[in-house]
Design a protein around this motif. Structure first.
Motif, PDB file in Angstrom:
ATOM      1  N   GLN A  98      68.302 -13.717  71.734  1.00 48.79           N
ATOM      2  CA  GLN A  98      68.591 -13.407  70.379  1.00 48.79           C
ATOM      3  C   GLN A  98      69.968 -14.110  69.583  1.00 48.79           C
ATOM      4  O   GLN A  98      70.337 -13.332  68.713  1.00 48.79           O
ATOM      5  CB  GLN A  98      69.174 -11.633  70.279  1.00 48.79           C
ATOM      6  CG  GLN A  98      67.856 -10.834  71.134  1.00 48.79           C
ATOM      7  CD  GLN A  98      66.748 -11.021  70.236  1.00 48.79           C
ATOM      8  OE1 GLN A  98      66.552 -10.818  69.035  1.00 48.79           O
ATOM      9  NE2 GLN A  98      65.579 -11.279  71.132  1.00 48.79           N
ATOM     10  N   ASP A  99      70.406 -15.148  70.347  1.00 44.67           N
ATOM     11  CA  ASP A  99      71.390 -16.051  69.715  1.00 44.67           C
ATOM     12  C   ASP A  99      72.573 -15.192  69.374  1.00 44.67           C
ATOM     13  O   ASP A  99      73.323 -15.408  68.624  1.00 44.67           O
ATOM     14  CB  ASP A  99      70.884 -16.455  68.250  1.00 44.67           C
ATOM     15  CG  ASP A  99      69.673 -17.338  68.396  1.00 44.67           C
ATOM     16  OD1 ASP A  99      69.602 -18.097  69.393  1.00 44.67           O
ATOM     17  OD2 ASP A  99      68.825 -17.348  67.505  1.00 44.67           O
ATOM     18  N   VAL A 100      72.871 -14.064  70.146  1.00 43.36           N
ATOM     19  CA  VAL A 100      74.264 -13.585  69.971  1.00 43.36           C
ATOM     20  C   VAL A 100      74.994 -14.093  70.384  1.00 43.36           C
ATOM     21  O   VAL A 100      76.264 -14.187  69.549  1.00 43.36           O
ATOM     22  CB  VAL A 100      73.923 -11.897  70.876  1.00 43.36           C
ATOM     23  CG1 VAL A 100      75.294 -11.235  70.970  1.00 43.36           C
ATOM     24  CG2 VAL A 100      72.846 -11.268  70.532  1.00 43.36           C
ATOM     25  N   LEU A 101      75.144 -14.963  71.510  1.00 46.50           N
ATOM     26  CA  LEU A 101      76.306 -15.793  71.990  1.00 46.50           C
ATOM     27  C   LEU A 101      76.736 -16.861  70.791  1.00 46.50           C
ATOM     28  O   LEU A 101      78.014 -17.202  70.466  1.00 46.50           O
ATOM     29  CB  LEU A 101      76.159 -16.334  73.418  1.00 46.50           C
ATOM     30  CG  LEU A 101      75.815 -15.186  74.361  1.00 46.50           C
ATOM     31  CD1 LEU A 101      75.846 -16.212  75.570  1.00 46.50           C
ATOM     32  CD2 LEU A 101      77.242 -14.688  74.651  1.00 46.50           C
ATOM     33  N   ALA A 102      75.720 -17.347  70.388  1.00 50.78           N
ATOM     34  CA  ALA A 102      75.844 -18.414  69.266  1.00 50.78           C
ATOM     35  C   ALA A 102      76.242 -17.615  68.332  1.00 50.78           C
ATOM     36  O   ALA A 102      77.292 -18.492  67.511  1.00 50.78           O
ATOM     37  CB  ALA A 102      74.555 -19.072  68.999  1.00 50.78           C
ATOM     38  N   ALA A 103      76.097 -16.793  67.670  1.00 51.67           N
ATOM     39  CA  ALA A 103      76.668 -16.234  66.621  1.00 51.67           C
ATOM     40  C   ALA A 103      78.102 -15.730  66.414  1.00 51.67           C
ATOM     41  O   ALA A 103      78.761 -15.798  65.769  1.00 51.67           O
ATOM     42  CB  ALA A 103      75.870 -14.902  65.977  1.00 51.67           C
ATOM     43  N   THR A 104      78.422 -15.369  67.774  1.00 50.37           N
ATOM     44  CA  THR A 104      79.633 -14.944  68.014  1.00 50.37           C
ATOM     45  C   THR A 104      80.738 -16.243  68.290  1.00 50.37           C
ATOM     46  O   THR A 104      81.731 -16.036  68.424  1.00 50.37           O
ATOM     47  CB  THR A 104      79.772 -14.028  68.939  1.00 50.37           C
ATOM     48  OG1 THR A 104      79.441 -14.534  70.261  1.00 50.37           O
ATOM     49  CG2 THR A 104      79.306 -12.582  68.710  1.00 50.37           C
ATOM     50  N   GLY A 105      80.041 -17.461  68.471  1.00 50.76           N
ATOM     51  CA  GLY A 105      80.758 -18.487  68.892  1.00 50.76           C
ATOM     52  C   GLY A 105      81.284 -18.618  70.383  1.00 50.76           C
ATOM     53  O   GLY A 105      82.120 -19.402  70.788  1.00 50.76           O
ATOM     54  N   ARG A 106      80.771 -17.752  71.038  1.00 52.53           N
ATOM     55  CA  ARG A 106      81.159 -17.827  72.389  1.00 52.53           C
ATOM     56  C   ARG A 106      80.230 -18.895  73.285  1.00 52.53           C
ATOM     57  O   ARG A 106      79.103 -19.091  73.051  1.00 52.53           O
ATOM     58  CB  ARG A 106      80.886 -16.455  73.085  1.00 52.53           C
ATOM     59  CG  ARG A 106      81.639 -15.250  72.309  1.00 52.53           C
ATOM     60  CD  ARG A 106      83.117 -15.559  72.302  1.00 52.53           C
ATOM     61  NE  ARG A 106      83.557 -16.071  73.807  1.00 52.53           N
ATOM     62  CZ  ARG A 106      83.840 -14.650  74.605  1.00 52.53           C
ATOM     63  NH1 ARG A 106      83.617 -13.483  74.311  1.00 52.53           N
ATOM     64  NH2 ARG A 106      84.358 -14.975  75.860  1.00 52.53           N
ATOM     65  N   VAL A 107      80.937 -19.358  74.349  1.00 51.89           N
ATOM     66  CA  VAL A 107      80.354 -20.557  75.056  1.00 51.89           C
ATOM     67  C   VAL A 107      80.026 -19.844  76.526  1.00 51.89           C
ATOM     68  O   VAL A 107      80.787 -19.431  77.080  1.00 51.89           O
ATOM     69  CB  VAL A 107      81.187 -21.504  75.348  1.00 51.89           C
ATOM     70  CG1 VAL A 107      80.557 -22.792  76.162  1.00 51.89           C
ATOM     71  CG2 VAL A 107      81.568 -22.374  73.845  1.00 51.89           C
ATOM     72  N   PRO A 108      78.717 -19.714  76.591  1.00 55.55           N
ATOM     73  CA  PRO A 108      78.435 -19.108  78.362  1.00 55.55           C
ATOM     74  C   PRO A 108      78.881 -20.117  79.386  1.00 55.55           C
ATOM     75  O   PRO A 108      78.125 -20.223  80.138  1.00 55.55           O
ATOM     76  CB  PRO A 108      76.849 -18.894  78.076  1.00 55.55           C
ATOM     77  CG  PRO A 108      76.538 -19.923  77.244  1.00 55.55           C
ATOM     78  CD  PRO A 108      77.526 -20.143  76.204  1.00 55.55           C
ATOM     79  N   ARG A 109      80.128 -20.335  79.592  1.00 59.67           N
ATOM     80  CA  ARG A 109      80.696 -20.938  80.730  1.00 59.67           C
ATOM     81  C   ARG A 109      81.544 -19.932  81.506  1.00 59.67           C
ATOM     82  O   ARG A 109      82.354 -19.505  81.149  1.00 59.67           O
ATOM     83  CB  ARG A 109      81.768 -22.331  80.091  1.00 59.67           C
ATOM     84  CG  ARG A 109      82.160 -23.283  81.265  1.00 59.67           C
ATOM     85  CD  ARG A 109      83.127 -22.683  82.159  1.00 59.67           C
ATOM     86  NE  ARG A 109      83.950 -23.892  82.850  1.00 59.67           N
ATOM     87  CZ  ARG A 109      84.580 -23.559  84.007  1.00 59.67           C
ATOM     88  NH1 ARG A 109      84.705 -22.423  84.309  1.00 59.67           N
ATOM     89  NH2 ARG A 109      85.054 -24.539  84.418  1.00 59.67           N
ATOM     90  N   ALA A 177      84.974 -20.095  77.254  1.00 59.21           N
ATOM     91  CA  ALA A 177      84.483 -19.679  78.347  1.00 59.21           C
ATOM     92  C   ALA A 177      84.095 -18.412  78.190  1.00 59.21           C
ATOM     93  O   ALA A 177      84.488 -17.679  77.333  1.00 59.21           O
ATOM     94  CB  ALA A 177      85.558 -19.770  79.638  1.00 59.21           C
ATOM     95  N   MET A 178      83.599 -17.674  79.349  1.00 53.73           N
ATOM     96  CA  MET A 178      83.158 -16.407  79.236  1.00 53.73           C
ATOM     97  C   MET A 178      83.441 -15.789  80.849  1.00 53.73           C
ATOM     98  O   MET A 178      83.366 -16.625  81.808  1.00 53.73           O
ATOM     99  CB  MET A 178      81.652 -16.057  78.993  1.00 53.73           C
ATOM    100  CG  MET A 178      81.384 -16.075  77.364  1.00 53.73           C
ATOM    101  SD  MET A 178      79.690 -15.673  77.074  1.00 53.73           S
ATOM    102  CE  MET A 178      79.935 -13.818  77.428  1.00 53.73           C
ATOM    103  N   LEU A 179      83.530 -14.367  81.069  1.00 53.71           N
ATOM    104  CA  LEU A 179      83.540 -13.951  82.128  1.00 53.71           C
ATOM    105  C   LEU A 179      81.994 -13.387  82.450  1.00 53.71           C
ATOM    106  O   LEU A 179      81.154 -13.013  81.753  1.00 53.71           O
ATOM    107  CB  LEU A 179      84.570 -12.689  82.149  1.00 53.71           C
ATOM    108  CG  LEU A 179      86.026 -12.889  81.939  1.00 53.71           C
ATOM    109  CD1 LEU A 179      86.659 -11.490  81.726  1.00 53.71           C
ATOM    110  CD2 LEU A 179      86.589 -13.600  83.349  1.00 53.71           C
ATOM    111  N   ILE A 180      81.731 -13.402  83.891  1.00 56.46           N
ATOM    112  CA  ILE A 180      80.504 -12.675  84.108  1.00 56.46           C
ATOM    113  C   ILE A 180      80.434 -11.505  83.816  1.00 56.46           C
ATOM    114  O   ILE A 180      79.411 -10.926  83.113  1.00 56.46           O
ATOM    115  CB  ILE A 180      80.320 -12.951  85.747  1.00 56.46           C
ATOM    116  CG1 ILE A 180      80.450 -14.577  85.972  1.00 56.46           C
ATOM    117  CG2 ILE A 180      78.934 -12.387  86.278  1.00 56.46           C
ATOM    118  CD1 ILE A 180      78.947 -15.257  85.674  1.00 56.46           C
ATOM    119  N   GLY A 181      81.446 -10.665  83.868  1.00 57.49           N
ATOM    120  CA  GLY A 181      81.369  -9.296  83.498  1.00 57.49           C
ATOM    121  C   GLY A 181      81.355  -9.132  82.107  1.00 57.49           C
ATOM    122  O   GLY A 181      81.170  -7.728  81.687  1.00 57.49           O
TER     123      GLY A 181
END
Length: 648
Positions: A98-109, A177-181
């Protein structure tokens, strides 16, 4: 509950509509996976449900893989269309699609556990309490601030929690970066704000296995997805994830919080011998915050073979256990793939694994979560962490988390002050950390008290030059030398890479994947050596629990409050309950009377005296709680003599 002879097990015959909530409390070995499959079969064949609109999920990858295998074996038309995922895997798929991460500028690292230590150090530097307090808040954040079962997941209510969350998100965004949680809170937020999301209407039926492993936030996520029927299966006595705020109350209180819930119970243990069932009941009844239900033995099961064994030391324990397993394997009374060796610390497990291999018995250890342990403030004690950070930076010099860690290794404060000044400069100037460090090196930028960062950065660039042209096994040998004990288990990850000419990216990805999402194989031809936690969901003919010592089983946190200590004690008792109920035939409870004093201190083992550098240990009190069916302890020599006719 009704018995169906043709199915050779308990089949749930639930009255009422298929949309009624169902809560199944199922003890170890009582056939809960079978019951779950019966429910799926009924939905598809009797209720004519659309398989593509059925979700079966759980918390751990091992449990999810069990569901996937069981669904594949159903033999029901359309079963392949059933969605089977972990809660986190589902959340990641949803947010990505749903492009949620892209929209918020977060990087799934995702951050690994050792990398979180640098995050906590930086947050404590920002005046948000000590590292220990920051760690507790970090876990609460990952549970969407619902620390207890009755709390509503969502936003932090406390001012200190609000300040912590703001600083945490700022750190994560800067370091890309992101936390798994974070996946769960982000998923809840997305579903709450998007009533028309396709995920809100994607499933008519949601089935959750191991429901006791879900915290309140994960339960809330499931609620958003379950528009139709919700089936939860679990066991309060196997709730072992309080570190992420999952509590046994979740499964216990489900019927009260979900009107018209149908309840069913599975209490006949078809896996364990009669003696083990009696021991498990005796053990778990010491928990005061549980119901009074008990496991029942299956009439057709054997009495069981139980041993409580004491050895002089860890080396003798490892050699003796290996001798026992080897002799029985040679005699054809067991196969290595049906042996589990469980250890509270990897030091115990590694010794047994090595002795088994020395004896010619194939064995593999699964302590991946501990491979990157070590004190990052000491260069000699954090070599594994440094090696992985180096590989990540070799593949991607712009990885800000790895660069942050590299620049802090070996410093008593992890260079938190210097990094804070560097970060402030970057946020003001637009420079990346790498660019800013380059400027510090060439003198075009001056920042006070950043000399340690420059030293570490120069060392990094020298390593990159040394390793840049290496690939495949040559790269492994250079970064993870076989002469170093810490490097050997990390280097084994290279064996799973298909392309022999792999580079740093492939090698670092393989290590990160194995550490953060280790696979727990079920159908194997070797002895599996692992932690008690890892054994959840597994079954074997022979289970050996070594290192049964107070301070290890259970571990006591002297800094915790009496209430926290009591909750921890009950959870660790549940963990021991899980461990002993993995066996189908034989259970060996092993302890030692002495270990090196320095190691005892490191492990926080309880000791009563130290003589000649050897700390005298105390057998776990949980062993006594197993009741009269648990035999009195015998020496290692007596054990070998009684079981295989030798003292060697």
């Amino acid at each position: 509950m009704k018995w169906d002879d043709d199915l050779k097990g308990p089949a749930l015959q639930i009255a009422g509509t298929p949309n009624s909530p169902l809560c199944v409390v199922a003890g170890p070995g009582t056939g809960k996976t079978f019951a779950l499959m019966r429910r799926l079969t009924r939905l598809i064949e009797v209720d004519k449900a659309d398989p593509s609109r059925i979700l079966a999920c759980t918390f751990t990858r091992t449990a999810a893989e069990d569901i996937t295998r069981a669904v594949a074996n159903l033999g029901v038309t359309g079963a392949d269309d059933i969605a089977t995922q972990t809660v986190h895997g589902l959340c990641f798929s949803m947010l990505s699609s749903q492009d949620v991460l892209a929209a918020t500028g977060r990087v799934p690292r995702p951050l690994l556990r050792f990398e979180e230590r640098f995050l906590l150090q930086d947050l404590s530097k920002a005046g948000l309490g000590g590292v220990r307090d920051a760690g507790k808040k970090l876990k609460a954040f990952s549970a969407a601030w619902a620390r207890l079962q009755h709390e509503q997941p969502g936003w932090p209510q406390d001012v200190n929690d609000q300040q912590f969350q703001a600083a945490l998100l700022s750190w994560l965004k800067f370091h890309r970066a992101m936390l798994i949680g974070e996946l769960i809170p982000e998923g809840i937020k997305y579903l709450r704000l998007n009533a028309q999301s396709p995920y809100r209407t994607a499933f008519d039926h949601v089935l959750v296995d191991e429901y006791q492993d879900l915290n309140r936030a994960e339960q809330q996520l499931v609620e958003y997805l379950a528009n139709g029927s919700l089936v939860v299966i679990g066991d309060e006595d196997q709730s072992i994830y309080s570190f992420k705020h999952a509590h046994p109350e979740g499964i216990v209180e489900f019927p009260k919080s979900h009107p018209n819930t149908e309840e069913a119970g599975l209490d006949e243990c078809r896996r364990c011998p009669h003696k083990v069932v009696a021991m498990a009941n005796a053990l778990i009844q010491h928990n005061t915050t549980r119901s009074s239900r008990q496991l029942k033995p299956f009439a057709g099961n054997p009495a069981g073979e139980i041993f409580s064994v004491q050895w002089p030391g860890m080396a003798e324990e490892a050699a003796g256990i290996a001798t026992f397993i080897k002799a029985r394997a040679d005699a054809g009374t067991l196969i290595p793939g049906n042996v589990l060796v469980l250890a509270p610390r990897r030091e115990f497990g590694y010794l047994v694994r090595d002795e088994l291999i020395k004896a010619g018995v194939s064995a593999h250890s699964f302590f991946s979560e501990e491979l990157l342990d070590g004190n990052p403030k000491d260069l000699a004690e954090s070599k594994a962490q440094q090696a992985l950070a180096l590989l990540i930076l070799l593949a991607d010099p712009d990885d800000r988390v790895a660069l942050r860690c590299w620049c802090g290794f070996g410093n008593n404060s992890l260079a938190d002050g210097a990094w804070s000044r560097l970060r402030t400069h970057c946020e003001t100037s637009g420079d990346s950390p790498w660019q800013a460090l380059e400027k510090l090196v060439d003198g075009t930028l001056t920042l006070p008290h950043t000399g340690y960062l420059v030293t570490r950065f120069n060392a990094l660039k020298a390593e990159i030059v040394r390793l840049d042209a290496l690939r495949g096994q040559a790269l492994v040998d250079a970064v993870l030398p076989s002469t170093e004990a810490w490097a050997v288990p990390l280097a084994e990850n290279a064996k799973g890479i298909e392309d022999e000419d792999f580079g740093a990216q492939e090698l670092s990805d393989a290590i990160r994947r194995n550490v953060s999402q280790p696979e727990m194989p079920t159908n194997v031809d070797y002895v599996r050596v692992m932690s008690l936690h890892k054994s959840k969901g597994l079954t074997s003919d022979l289970v050996v629990v070594c290192g049964c010592l107070d301070g290890l089983i259970p571990t006591v946190d002297d800094e915790a409050t009496p209430q926290e200590q009591q909750r921890s004690l009950e959870e660790q008792r549940r963990l021991f309950y899980v461990a002993i109920t993995r066996t189908k035939k034989t259970l060996v409870l092993s302890s030692v009377t002495g270990i090196p004093a320095a190691l005892a201190f490191k492990m926080r083992a309880r000791t009563n005296r130290t003589v000649g550098g050897v700390a005298h240990t105390v057998t776990s009190g949980f062993v006594h709680e197993l009741g009269p069916e648990c035999p009195a302890a015998i020496t290692g020599a007596q054990f070998l003599s009684a079981t295989i006719g030798t003292t060697a």
